[in-house]
Design a protein around this motif. Structure first.
Motif, PDB file in Angstrom:
ATOM      1  N   GLU A   1      76.861  15.994  56.618  1.00 23.44           N
ATOM      2  CA  GLU A   1      75.531  16.504  56.929  1.00 23.44           C
ATOM      3  C   GLU A   1      75.059  16.156  58.341  1.00 23.44           C
ATOM      4  N   GLY A   2      75.802  15.314  59.025  1.00 22.29           N
ATOM      5  CA  GLY A   2      75.383  14.895  60.360  1.00 22.29           C
ATOM      6  C   GLY A   2      74.198  13.955  60.355  1.00 22.29           C
ATOM      7  N   VAL A   3      73.938  13.294  59.219  1.00 24.35           N
ATOM      8  CA  VAL A   3      72.768  12.428  59.073  1.00 24.35           C
ATOM      9  C   VAL A   3      73.143  10.999  59.430  1.00 24.35           C
TER      10      VAL A   3
ATOM     11  N   PRO B   1      77.353   1.629  64.008  1.00 20.79           N
ATOM     12  CA  PRO B   1      77.926   2.911  63.566  1.00 20.79           C
ATOM     13  C   PRO B   1      79.442   2.999  63.575  1.00 20.79           C
ATOM     14  N   VAL B   2      80.149   2.040  64.186  1.00 23.62           N
ATOM     15  CA  VAL B   2      81.596   2.208  64.359  1.00 23.62           C
ATOM     16  C   VAL B   2      82.295   2.429  63.027  1.00 23.62           C
TER      17      VAL B   2
ATOM     18  N   ASN C   1      77.379   3.033  78.719  1.00 23.15           N
ATOM     19  CA  ASN C   1      77.478   4.451  78.359  1.00 23.15           C
ATOM     20  C   ASN C   1      78.188   4.648  77.027  1.00 23.15           C
ATOM     21  N   VAL C   2      79.278   3.911  76.808  1.00 29.06           N
ATOM     22  CA  VAL C   2      80.000   4.059  75.533  1.00 29.06           C
ATOM     23  C   VAL C   2      79.134   3.572  74.375  1.00 29.06           C
ATOM     24  N   SER C   3      78.413   2.465  74.573  1.00 32.68           N
ATOM     25  CA  SER C   3      77.537   1.954  73.516  1.00 32.68           C
ATOM     26  C   SER C   3      76.455   2.956  73.155  1.00 32.68           C
ATOM     27  N   ILE C   4      75.869   3.576  74.177  1.00 33.01           N
ATOM     28  CA  ILE C   4      74.844   4.596  73.923  1.00 33.01           C
ATOM     29  C   ILE C   4      75.425   5.761  73.141  1.00 33.01           C
ATOM     30  N   LEU C   5      76.603   6.217  73.540  1.00 33.10           N
ATOM     31  CA  LEU C   5      77.231   7.324  72.830  1.00 33.10           C
ATOM     32  C   LEU C   5      77.509   6.961  71.371  1.00 33.10           C
ATOM     33  N   LEU C   6      77.965   5.751  71.129  1.00 33.98           N
ATOM     34  CA  LEU C   6      78.274   5.340  69.759  1.00 33.98           C
ATOM     35  C   LEU C   6      77.021   5.245  68.910  1.00 33.98           C
TER      36      LEU C   6
ATOM     37  N   THR D   1      74.107   6.658  69.310  1.00 34.79           N
ATOM     38  CA  THR D   1      73.345   7.910  69.169  1.00 34.79           C
ATOM     39  C   THR D   1      74.168   9.031  68.569  1.00 34.79           C
ATOM     40  N   VAL D   2      75.341   8.743  68.029  1.00 34.02           N
ATOM     41  CA  VAL D   2      76.263   9.766  67.514  1.00 34.02           C
ATOM     42  C   VAL D   2      76.469  10.819  68.601  1.00 34.02           C
ATOM     43  N   PHE D   3      76.905  10.338  69.757  1.00 33.93           N
ATOM     44  CA  PHE D   3      77.196  11.182  70.906  1.00 33.93           C
ATOM     45  C   PHE D   3      75.987  12.038  71.290  1.00 33.93           C
ATOM     46  N   LEU D   4      74.851  11.328  71.379  1.00 33.58           N
ATOM     47  CA  LEU D   4      73.554  11.849  71.853  1.00 33.58           C
ATOM     48  C   LEU D   4      72.877  12.789  70.854  1.00 33.58           C
ATOM     49  N   HIS D   5      73.403  12.905  69.640  1.00 35.21           N
ATOM     50  CA  HIS D   5      72.746  13.740  68.635  1.00 35.21           C
ATOM     51  C   HIS D   5      71.549  13.032  67.998  1.00 35.21           C
TER      52      HIS D   5
END
Length: 559
Positions: A53-55, A65-66, A240-245, A247-251
């Motif tokens: 569901e992308g939730v 989130p890892v 940058n990698v931490s932010i991506l992880l 935020t689910v790649f900024l979603h």
């Protein structure tokens, strides 16, 4: 670099291959056999929602989130190749635990990077200690975030050390990536940051020179000036990698700044002591399971301090301060043992190799410690059944566990779902976890019983049993209450459970819990029970090959 150049000999290469194969077998065999713990079901459910569901929203209660990425990927791959008609109930459970198992194998392989600092033999022994340690093995067969935290932490230090030795930017980049994995895995990264102060001071405390703080700070500043651009780039990569992880790649940008929320929540838990225990909680468990790591490491630290290298003093400071810090913190849970043991592994490996080469007494002790460690590991992960009040055996590092009895109810509900019962069951209350994972594809109603639903099975908390019986009426029979979550925590009632010497010896080798002076009718293994109601009249269960039916629209799982 070829393997011929990397390994000192073909014998060493074969030893590592055999060790990694053993580590893999220990971590993947029977991976889905035991019931899911409460936390595992939450992690699996959250991972499933993320990929389907992308939730996702970061919550410090459920950590970073890892693990959800890794478990979600495993579920997606499993669902692509699984045959619903032939799938067994535990098959997806094995898929959910497989990422942690692979992470545990990778942790063993990381010990290869100890070779330049400690030598070939200590590195191999360190890998063996990680492969065979009861707690490292158990928690790499477990759907938790700890293995990713360990992998990120160990990788960050090992690649950072490789960068310092070789001045290769790729090593610094890998260290930064590993640190971002640790940061996005578990909040004990903040504890680790605090532990770096005594660790660095211990590394600087060179015998004969003292701390020499000003000269060492000056050298550190000179080093950072020389490599300032590289360090800044590594920090930017980490950020940058931490932010991506997170935020689910900024979603999900709302999860992009976890620091204050994480520290605020866990410091509050420390003061509340939600999972409390005495300051000595970890000590008997460390000595029971990790003696092959802890005892030789401490002998080396306190017996040979003046001859330790700076790296060894750093590890000693990290390890000893870790023991003290986790004894102080209010959250006492057995999975935190692996984080305390990690820095002692290279020191213990070095102690065992040097002792083995110097003394017959050390060789005898090493053989005995290895044999007992292997037996304890097999006991913890394979030999004895899952915790239940029906069997008087328990492991002190299993905090709480779903009982096998609940799996029988699960299988019956799934069977009713396959023949078209809608709903196949009503499940409400505490049993929602792990049942929300086990019954995610079954037609189950997750609310309290109502008169318009007449499923074959109803499960509810004991406190709601009388109300449920009144709603269900005479068409249902209440069966014997079923334990669904069990535990054994000796510290919780130490006074009546004081063991004798014979009790302790018997427990160490059979895991049979001692009764002390408890009354004969009482059970030292505690449990939470659920009430189970079954619809009156004959009910034929389907063949196992019948396809599952989809859950009814609007059915909700507990949050």
């Amino acid at each position: 670099m070829t393997t011929r150049r990397f390994f000192a000999s073909e014998t060493e290469k074969r030893a590592w291959l055999a060790l990694l194969l053993l580590a893999a077998l220990l971590r993947v065999v029977g991976l889905g056999a035991r019931p899911f713990h409460h936390d595992e079901s939450i992690h699996a459910w959250t991972s499933n929602r993320l990929v389907s569901e992308g939730v996702y929203k970061y919550d410090p209660v459920y950590h970073g989130p890892v693990q959800y990425y890794m478990v979600g990927l495993a579920l997606r791959i499993h669902d692509l190749f699984a045959n619903p008609r032939a799938m067994t109930p535990g098959e997806a459970d094995a898929a959910v635990r497989l990422p942690a198992a692979l992470g545990g194998i990778a942790l063993v392989a990381l010990a290869l990077l100890l070779r330049p600092r400690f030598g070939s033999s200590p590195a191999l022994v360190a890998g063996a200690l990680l492969a065979l340690s009861p707690n490292f093995l158990y928690y790499s067969r477990f759907c938790r975030e700890d293995v990713w935290s360990l992998l990120g932490t160990a990788g960050a230090f090992l690649f950072l050390d490789a960068w310092i030795r070789n001045d290769r930017l790729r090593d610094l980049a890998l260290a930064s990536l590993c640190l971002s994995v640790a940061f996005a895995s578990k909040e004990n990264i903040y504890v680790l940051g605090a532990l770096m102060v005594p660790s660095v001071l211990a590394a600087w405390a060179e015998p004969g020179r003292g701390l020499d703080v000003w000269n060492r700070l000056r050298r550190l500043i000179d080093f950072l000036e020389k490599h300032g651009v590289a360090v800044a780039a590594a920090m930017l990569l980490f950020f940058n990698v931490s932010i991506l992880l997170y935020t689910v790649f900024l979603h999900h940008p709302e999860s992009g700044n976890p620091v204050f929320e994480a520290i605020g929540y866990w410091w509050g838990q420390h003061k509340v002591e939600r999972v409390s225990g005495p300051k000595t909680y970890y000590l008997p468990r460390l000595l029971q399971y990790e003696f092959a790591i802890l005892i030789p490491a401490l002998i080396r630290i306190f017996g040979r301090w003046r001859s330790l290298t700076a790296v060894e003093r750093f590890l000693a400071g990290w390890g000893v301060s870790s023991l003290l810090m986790y004894a102080y913190l209010g959250e006492k849970t057995p999975w935190l043992i692996v984080h305390q043991v990690l820095p002692f592994v290279p020191l213990a490996a070095t102690a065992w190799v040097e002792g083995w080469e110097s003394s017959r007494r050390w060789r005898i002790a090493g053989a005995a410690a290895g044999a007992v460690t292997v037996w304890f590991s097999l006991q913890l992960s394979f030999v004895y059944p899952a915790l239940t009040p029906a069997v008087p055996k328990a492991e002190s590092v299993i905090y709480v566990q779903t009982t096998p009895e609940l799996l029988e109810i699960r299988d019956q509900i799934l069977a009713y779902g396959r023949v078209g019962e809608v709903p196949a069951a009503i499940v409400s209350g505490e049993a929602g976890w792990p049942m929300s994972w086990y019954l995610r594809r079954a037609p189950v109603n997750w609310e309290a019983p109502r008169g318009d639903f007449r499923p074959p099975i109803v499960v509810c908390d004991l406190g709601q049993a009388d109300k449920a019986a009144a709603v269900l009426g005479p068409g249902y029979v209440r069966e014997k209450d079923v334990p669904f979550r069990a535990w054994w925590i000796p510290e919780g009632s130490f006074r009546p459970l004081v063991p004798s010497v014979s009790d302790l010896v018997k427990y160490l080798f059979t895991r049979e819990v001692w009764r002390g002076n408890l009354p004969p009718a009482s059970n030292p293994i505690g449990a939470v029970y659920v009430a189970v109601f079954r619809r009156a009249g004959p009910a034929a269960l389907p063949a196992a090959s019948s396809p599952p039916t989809a859950p009814p629209a609007g059915a909700e799982a507990p949050q």
